[in-house]
Structures are given as C-alpha cells and as structure tokens.
Write an enzyme that holds these catalytic residues in place. Structure first.
Site, PDB file in Angstrom:
ATOM      1  N   CYS A 174      -2.365   9.520   2.393  1.00 31.02           N
ATOM      2  CA  CYS A 174      -1.870   8.917   1.149  1.00 31.02           C
ATOM      3  C   CYS A 174      -2.770   9.213  -0.039  1.00 31.02           C
ATOM      4  O   CYS A 174      -2.303   9.295  -1.163  1.00 31.02           O
ATOM      5  CB  CYS A 174      -1.710   7.413   1.339  1.00 31.02           C
ATOM      6  SG  CYS A 174      -3.213   6.627   1.900  1.00 31.02           S
TER       7      CYS A 174
ATOM      8  N   GLU B 219       0.881  -1.177   0.000  1.00 37.56           N
ATOM      9  CA  GLU B 219       0.000   0.000   0.000  1.00 37.56           C
ATOM     10  C   GLU B 219       0.910   1.215   0.000  1.00 37.56           C
ATOM     11  O   GLU B 219       1.412   1.624   1.047  1.00 37.56           O
ATOM     12  CB  GLU B 219      -0.902  -0.021   1.245  1.00 37.56           C
ATOM     13  CG  GLU B 219      -1.878  -1.186   1.301  1.00 37.56           C
ATOM     14  CD  GLU B 219      -3.094  -1.002   0.394  1.00 37.56           C
ATOM     15  OE1 GLU B 219      -3.358   0.134  -0.036  1.00 37.56           O
ATOM     16  OE2 GLU B 219      -3.778  -2.001   0.120  1.00 37.56           O
TER      17      GLU B 219
HETATM   18  P1  NAD Z   1       8.110   4.771   5.066  1.00 35.91           P
HETATM   19  O1  NAD Z   1       8.167   3.934   3.857  1.00 35.91           O
HETATM   20  O2  NAD Z   1       9.270   5.637   5.372  1.00 35.91           O
HETATM   21  O3  NAD Z   1       7.868   3.876   6.359  1.00 35.91           O
HETATM   22  C1  NAD Z   1       6.881   2.870   6.443  1.00 35.91           C
HETATM   23  C2  NAD Z   1       7.358   1.740   7.350  1.00 35.91           C
HETATM   24  O4  NAD Z   1       8.546   1.179   6.817  1.00 35.91           O
HETATM   25  C3  NAD Z   1       7.683   2.169   8.776  1.00 35.91           C
HETATM   26  O5  NAD Z   1       7.149   1.208   9.660  1.00 35.91           O
HETATM   27  C4  NAD Z   1       9.192   2.185   8.809  1.00 35.91           C
HETATM   28  O6  NAD Z   1       9.720   1.850  10.079  1.00 35.91           O
HETATM   29  C5  NAD Z   1       9.559   1.124   7.800  1.00 35.91           C
HETATM   30  N1  NAD Z   1      10.849   1.404   7.144  1.00 35.91           N
HETATM   31  C6  NAD Z   1      11.351   2.620   6.822  1.00 35.91           C
HETATM   32  N2  NAD Z   1      12.550   2.472   6.202  1.00 35.91           N
HETATM   33  C7  NAD Z   1      12.783   1.147   6.108  1.00 35.91           C
HETATM   34  C8  NAD Z   1      13.847   0.358   5.581  1.00 35.91           C
HETATM   35  N3  NAD Z   1      14.910   0.933   5.007  1.00 35.91           N
HETATM   36  N4  NAD Z   1      13.771  -0.980   5.666  1.00 35.91           N
HETATM   37  C9  NAD Z   1      12.694  -1.564   6.246  1.00 35.91           C
HETATM   38  N5  NAD Z   1      11.666  -0.866   6.773  1.00 35.91           N
HETATM   39  C10 NAD Z   1      11.704   0.463   6.726  1.00 35.91           C
HETATM   40  O7  NAD Z   1       6.778   5.625   4.893  1.00 35.91           O
HETATM   41  P2  NAD Z   1       6.135   6.677   5.871  1.00 35.91           P
HETATM   42  O8  NAD Z   1       6.942   7.927   5.887  1.00 35.91           O
HETATM   43  O9  NAD Z   1       5.814   6.042   7.178  1.00 35.91           O
HETATM   44  O10 NAD Z   1       4.742   6.950   5.131  1.00 35.91           O
HETATM   45  C11 NAD Z   1       4.608   7.832   4.077  1.00 35.91           C
HETATM   46  C12 NAD Z   1       4.326   7.124   2.771  1.00 35.91           C
HETATM   47  O11 NAD Z   1       3.372   6.111   2.934  1.00 35.91           O
HETATM   48  C13 NAD Z   1       3.734   8.061   1.734  1.00 35.91           C
HETATM   49  O12 NAD Z   1       4.309   7.785   0.485  1.00 35.91           O
HETATM   50  C14 NAD Z   1       2.272   7.681   1.721  1.00 35.91           C
HETATM   51  O13 NAD Z   1       1.602   7.973   0.524  1.00 35.91           O
HETATM   52  C15 NAD Z   1       2.341   6.227   1.971  1.00 35.91           C
HETATM   53  N6  NAD Z   1       1.086   5.741   2.538  1.00 35.91           N
HETATM   54  C16 NAD Z   1       0.332   4.898   1.807  1.00 35.91           C
HETATM   55  C17 NAD Z   1      -0.879   4.457   2.313  1.00 35.91           C
HETATM   56  C18 NAD Z   1      -1.769   3.535   1.549  1.00 35.91           C
HETATM   57  O14 NAD Z   1      -2.730   3.053   2.129  1.00 35.91           O
HETATM   58  N7  NAD Z   1      -1.516   3.249   0.298  1.00 35.91           N
HETATM   59  C19 NAD Z   1      -1.294   4.893   3.571  1.00 35.91           C
HETATM   60  C20 NAD Z   1      -0.473   5.745   4.270  1.00 35.91           C
HETATM   61  C21 NAD Z   1       0.718   6.173   3.765  1.00 35.91           C
END
Ligand code: NAD
Length: 454
Positions: free
Chosen positions: A241, A207
């Site tokens: 998002c 997602e």
């Molecule tokens: P992110 O990808 O930075 O983090 C998401 C998760 O991944 C967190 O739990 C984090 O700890 C983990 N993570 C981060 N870096 C990692 C790595 N190198 N290796 C493994 N795990 C890692 O995203 P965010 O800043 O939390 O959220 C923002 C993004 O999420 C935006 O792009 C937004 O559009 C998207 N989003 C999508 C939805 C959806 O339903 N499609 C919903 C909410 C947010």
C-alpha cells in the site's frame, strides 16, 4: 454471526478483558501460536503468491512478534490512569483520563500482507482489552485458512474468532453492531464499510490506498535514491500500500536516475528462484497490470508470464499525468517516471491528486524537505527513503483523505482501540455558590474573572 457477536458482547461485559494480566496472557498465546506454527505460516504464504520465508519473517511475522513484545512491555503504562490539571473553576477536584476498551471489534484485512495486516490490528485490539472478530481476505485463501485454523484452535471464540469469506460473509458481518471496525483495503470498499458502520454509529479506522509519489530533486544522492526506491517498489512485487507508485523527478537528472534504477534492479536479481520476488496475487490483477504495460513507454523490463502470474520489474518513461497508469493505484511492479522542470509546479500537480497514503522525497536540501512536508498532505512518509517509516512503532501509521483515517502501530494502535474516559473527581467538603441562583452581578464578575484567568 449474530450469535457470535452476542456471545462476544456477553464475554466483554464480564470485564475479563479489562484485566491487564488477561491481555498479556492472550498476547503471549498469540506469540506462542505464531512461533509454534511458523512452518505452516511460511508454506501457506508461499502457496498464495510465492512469498519466501525470509520475506515472511521480515515483513509479516517478525513485525507482529515485535509488536507483541512492545505491547506486552508497555501496555500497563498505556492503560493507566493519566492525571491532568484541574481548572480553577472546578476547585477542589482531581481530573484524570482512563483508557477503556471499546468492546466487540471487527477487523477486516486485505491480502497483500495477509498476516501483518490481520495480526498487527489484533495485537492492538488485545492490548486495549477488546474482543475480536477477524475477517481476512478470501483472495489470499491459504494464509486466511491457516490463520483461521491456528487462531480458532488457540483462542476462546468469545474472545477472538476468525471468520473466513468474501463479500457475502462480510456484508452479513457488517449488519451486526460492533463497537469498532478496523478496515484495511481499497478506497472503494472503504466507502461500503463506512456506510455500513454509520447505520450503528460504529467508529471506524480506514487503512486505504492511493498513489504514493516519490519526488526527486537534482541535488539528491541518485545512487542511494535508486537503491532505496527499487527495494521499496519491487518488494512484494509492488503489491504494497505504501510502495512508491510513481517517480516525479527533475528532468535534468531523469536519465541518470533511470540508469541507476536499472542497475539496482539488475543487481537485485529479482526472481522466484532467488526468493526475493512474488507472484501477482491473481489472474484479475495480472490482467489489470499487463494492460498498463504500454510497449512504447517501457524503458526497462516489461516481460510477463501469465501462467506464472509473473510481471518483471518494469520502468516506464515519457509518462504524463494523463496516461492510463496515472489514473489508478498501480499495486504492482510497474514504476512510471514523470519529470518536472519547476518544483512549485510539481507540488501543485501532486496536490491535484487525492491525498496519498505516503509521500517520499529524495533531496539534500532542507528547504525542499520542508516544502514537501508543508505543502503536500499525506498519511506518512520518509525523506531519502521509502517504506521504512512503517517499521518504526513510534510513528502512527495511517492515511488522510482518500487514503483513509485513523492510525495504528505501537501506542497509536492501543489508542485506536480505546475510548478515553474523562473523569472529574470531586470531594464533598466544599461547594462554591457561584453557579447557583440567585444570579448576581457580583457573581458574574467573579465568573468572568475566573474564565479569563484560568
Ligand atoms: P479490497 O478492498 O478489495 O478488500 C479488502 C477486504 O474487504 C477483504 O477482506 C475483502 O473480502 C473485503 N471486501 C471486498 N469487497 C467487499 C464488499 N463489497 N463488501 C464488504 N467487504 C468487501 O482490497 P484488497 O484488494 O484486498 O487490497 C488492496 C487495497 O488495499 C489497495 O488499495 C491497497 O493500497 C490497500 N491497502 C492499504 C493498506 C494500508 O495499510 N493503508 C494496506 C494494504 C492494502
């Protein structure tokens, strides 16, 4: 982590989670935990980014409680055996599909709707009969902390366990073999998750995000468009998002629309004090967003306060696809307005960008609606509204292309955490000799006829 996954696998293999009554009991426990701890949950999310209890209920806890209610009501039907027709070549036999849980699942969530994005997938995973490890975002540390404390106290860790941590802990978790990984977050991290999952051939749902456009044609109801766009954009200070990322509007109405948007922003009186506005989640995102505020492009707003991590609802105009704000998902309360003179051209320009998670169109023309739906690929969206498609559990929610794949909510959530086992069930009182040697022309003729006719 290795031991936890092994224990969850052992528990899953005991078949306990396959009992419908067990699943309903766990969903009821989750419901009770949320209801009993609502004040704690409210306080934590307020401490993370000043989200009010009203919005916490409307966009997080209330949604999850509704999800639980739906799942409890429908999960017996969702998990039941579905009879399907048997083809003539298999006569006599019965054919059916049995949904079965996938097993030990990992849910990784993001910070922007910290409860909803962690708990809604949990509801789906429980309903489908899986065990769960949840890794919420380290960025929303208070909400992650409260989820860990209340869920880890209420549930058997062999069934449901919350593990807190950031990159290091997630990397360690990803080395384990899961039967399903459900990830919500950025496209960049989505690729890391997909690669790690490939090592174990683990199925994933991603997602992700992207730039969700709003297309507004000159026959739109401008007043209503402005109201619904402003609500959808500045909810959660644009950290949604599926928030409208940019407006793409017919040049003939752009000035009228900008005025209507301004009016709606002023009417809403967005502020922390009014409990209808939230902080930018952290300094890093604040700096990223502040850098996108080109003073020469500000039509309305633009005020920032770093100490409060506050960015005022802002409208930008005279924007083109080349501007820095159009190079990445904004994920904040800044709304750029681009104009077009030819809808065909506009659609082509949107098609050049990665496939968005959502797309919105404001129009009164059936032809325009159909054109946008047919010609632009996106995860889901709304006509003459923003965001609200997510609140209908009968609409599967997910992305396409760079905005992700797989979907959930309602029945789709149950399906997302299930394997559909196909069974052909044959009696032993009859067996046709057709498929057995000696192969003859006569048998071949019958086979050809059967395959043609069935
Ligand atoms: P992110 O990808 O930075 O983090 C998401 C998760 O991944 C967190 O739990 C984090 O700890 C983990 N993570 C981060 N870096 C990692 C790595 N190198 N290796 C493994 N795990 C890692 O995203 P965010 O800043 O939390 O959220 C923002 C993004 O999420 C935006 O792009 C937004 O559009 C998207 N989003 C999508 C939805 C959806 O339903 N499609 C919903 C909410 C947010």
């Amino acid at each position: 982590m290795k031991e936890l996954v092994a224990q969850q696998r052992q528990f899953f293999n005991s078949h306990t989670t396959k009992d419908i009554s067990f699943r309903i009991k766990q969903l009821t426990s989750l419901e009770d935990v949320l209801n009993d701890n609502i004040e704690l949950l409210d306080r934590a999310i307020y401490n993370d980014f000043k989200k009010s209890s009203f919005e916490n209920y409307m966009t997080e806890i209330g949604i999850v409680l509704y999800d639980i209610k739906q799942a409890k009501k429908k999960l017996t039907r969702w998990s039941s055996k579905q009879r399907v027709k048997t083809n003539l070549g298999n006569f006599p036999a019965k054919s059916y599909i049995i949904p079965e849980p996938l097993g030990v699942t990992l849910i990784i969530s993001s910070w922007n709707y910290p409860y909803q994005l962690s708990l809604a997938p949990i509801v789906a995973a429980i309903a489908a009969g899986n065990t769960i490890i949840l890794k919420p975002s380290e960025i929303s540390s208070q909400t992650s902390g409260v989820m860990a404390s209340i869920l880890n106290e209420a549930f058997n860790p062999n069934f449901l366990k919350v593990i807190q941590g950031g990159v290091q802990e997630t990397t360690e978790l990803l080395k384990q073999k899961f039967d399903k990984i459900f990830f919500t977050g950025s496209t960049t991290v989505g690729k890391i998750i997909y690669k790690a999952a490939a090592e174990h051939l683990t199925p994933v749902t991603l997602e992700l995000g992207g730039k969700s456009p709003v297309i507004i044609t000159k026959d739109a109801n401008i007043k209503m468009a402005a109201k619904r766009i402003v609500w959808g954009k500045f909810l959660n200070a644009g950290q949604t998002c599926i928030a409208p990322d940019y407006l793409y509007v017919d040049a003939q109405i752009s000035e009228t629309l900008l005025k209507a948007l301004t009016k709606e922003i002023e009417k809403a009186r967005y502020s922390f004090e009014n409990d209808n506005y939230v902080q930018i989640i952290n300094e890093r995102n604040f700096d990223r967003l502040a850098a996108l505020l080109d003073p020469s492009k500000i039509y309305y707003g633009g005020h920032t306060d770093k100490a409060q991590r506050y960015i005022a609802p802002t409208l930008l105009h005279d924007i083109s696809f080349e501007n820095p704000i159009m190079q990445e998902e904004i994920f904040g309360p800044i709304l750029p307005v681009l104009t077009f003179t030819d809808l065909n051209e506009a659609v082509k320009n949107v098609q050049l960008l990665p496939k968005p998670l959502s797309c919105y169109v404001f129009t009164s023309s059936e032809q325009v609606k159909n054109k946008i739906i047919k010609e632009i690929s996106f995860g889901g969206g709304a006509i003459n509204d923003t965001i609200m498609h997510i609140s209908n559990p009968n609409l599967p929610f997910g992305g396409v292309g760079s905005s992700g794949f797989g979907s959930y909510h309602g029945h789709a959530g149950f399906n997302c955490f299930s394997n559909f086992k196909s069974i052909l069930d044959k009696p032993t009182w009859y067996e046709s000799s057709l498929k057995y040697a000696p192969y003859t022309q006569k048998k071949l003729a019958i086979i050809k006829k059967l395959l043609k006719n069935q």
